[in-house]
Motif scaffolding. Structure first.
Motif, PDB file in Angstrom:
ATOM      1  N   VAL A  46       0.859  -1.186   0.000  1.00 29.03           N
ATOM      2  CA  VAL A  46       0.000   0.000   0.000  1.00 29.03           C
ATOM      3  C   VAL A  46       0.895   1.235   0.000  1.00 29.03           C
ATOM      4  N   PRO A  47       0.741   2.105  -1.017  1.00 27.66           N
ATOM      5  CA  PRO A  47       1.567   3.315  -1.029  1.00 27.66           C
ATOM      6  C   PRO A  47       1.159   4.264   0.094  1.00 27.66           C
ATOM      7  N   ALA A  48       2.130   4.976   0.615  1.00 29.24           N
ATOM      8  CA  ALA A  48       1.871   5.860   1.756  1.00 29.24           C
ATOM      9  C   ALA A  48       1.382   7.242   1.337  1.00 29.24           C
ATOM     10  N   GLY A  49       1.781   7.721   0.173  1.00 35.69           N
ATOM     11  CA  GLY A  49       1.396   9.093  -0.132  1.00 35.69           C
ATOM     12  C   GLY A  49       1.482   9.463  -1.594  1.00 35.69           C
ATOM     13  N   ALA A  50       1.260   8.539  -2.467  1.00 32.03           N
ATOM     14  CA  ALA A  50       1.307   8.828  -3.896  1.00 32.03           C
ATOM     15  C   ALA A  50       0.030   8.313  -4.536  1.00 32.03           C
ATOM     16  N   PHE A  51      -0.182   8.647  -5.797  1.00 33.00           N
ATOM     17  CA  PHE A  51      -1.328   8.064  -6.480  1.00 33.00           C
ATOM     18  C   PHE A  51      -0.865   7.024  -7.498  1.00 33.00           C
ATOM     19  N   TYR A  52       0.177   6.310  -7.087  1.00 34.35           N
ATOM     20  CA  TYR A  52       0.715   5.191  -7.843  1.00 34.35           C
ATOM     21  C   TYR A  52       0.872   3.997  -6.916  1.00 34.35           C
ATOM     22  N   VAL A  53       0.776   2.800  -7.493  1.00 28.86           N
ATOM     23  CA  VAL A  53       1.174   1.591  -6.783  1.00 28.86           C
ATOM     24  C   VAL A  53       2.407   1.060  -7.495  1.00 28.86           C
ATOM     25  N   PHE A  54       3.166   0.257  -6.798  1.00 29.37           N
ATOM     26  CA  PHE A  54       4.416  -0.281  -7.329  1.00 29.37           C
ATOM     27  C   PHE A  54       4.446  -1.790  -7.068  1.00 29.37           C
ATOM     28  N   PRO A  55       3.556  -2.542  -7.751  1.00 25.59           N
ATOM     29  CA  PRO A  55       3.484  -3.977  -7.493  1.00 25.59           C
ATOM     30  C   PRO A  55       4.718  -4.721  -7.992  1.00 25.59           C
ATOM     31  N   ASP A  56       5.049  -5.767  -7.272  1.00 25.89           N
ATOM     32  CA  ASP A  56       6.206  -6.603  -7.573  1.00 25.89           C
ATOM     33  C   ASP A  56       5.726  -7.871  -8.274  1.00 25.89           C
ATOM     34  N   PHE A  57       6.103  -8.014  -9.531  1.00 27.91           N
ATOM     35  CA  PHE A  57       5.772  -9.181 -10.347  1.00 27.91           C
ATOM     36  C   PHE A  57       6.998 -10.079 -10.530  1.00 27.91           C
TER      37      PHE A  57
END
Length: 129
Positions: free
Chosen positions: A51-62
């Motif tokens: 869960v991102p803390a303060g952005a409007f992006y996620v950074f999922p790990d594939f």
């Protein structure tokens, strides 16, 4: 002491000192979109999405899925765009530790995010299958 405020500053002052209902509403909408995307991505096999803390992006790990198929995150981002219509940015563009990850924005309509998760699920199933 009297302070003169330029007329161009008044809209900014009004935004900061006026009602904040719209701000709270927008925060709630972005939180719901974030949670939808994180929940949907974490439900996919081999995908971890913090869960991102303060952005409007996620950074999922594939990376678990991609490494078993010999794919880079760039190749997977290209596949998502070309074959599934989902725009993502290669995580390696943000540094070496980003390889295997993608950057996805949740600054979009909830229906579009639902569709994106379904399309990413199709792509993941195609790689896993």
């Amino acid at each position: 002491v009297e302070v003169s405020v330029p007329s161009a500053a008044w809209p900014g002052i009004a935004a900061l000192t006026g009602p904040q209902d719209m701000v709270a509403s927008q925060i709630a909408a972005y939180r719901a979109r974030r949670d939808l995307l994180v929940r949907g991505l974490n439900a996919l096999p081999g995908v971890k999405c913090p869960v991102p803390a303060g952005a409007f992006y996620v950074f999922p790990d594939f990376s678990a899925l991609l490494s078993s198929r010999g794919l880079s995150s760039r190749a997977f981002a290209d596949l998502l765009l070309e074959e599934h219509g989902v725009a993502a940015i290669d995580g390696a563009a943000f540094g070496g530790r980003g390889e295997g990850c993608l950057r996805l924005s949740f600054a979009s309509a909830q229906a579009d995010l639902d569709a994106a998760v379904a399309r990413i699920a199709e792509a993941v199933a195609g790689l896993a299958g």
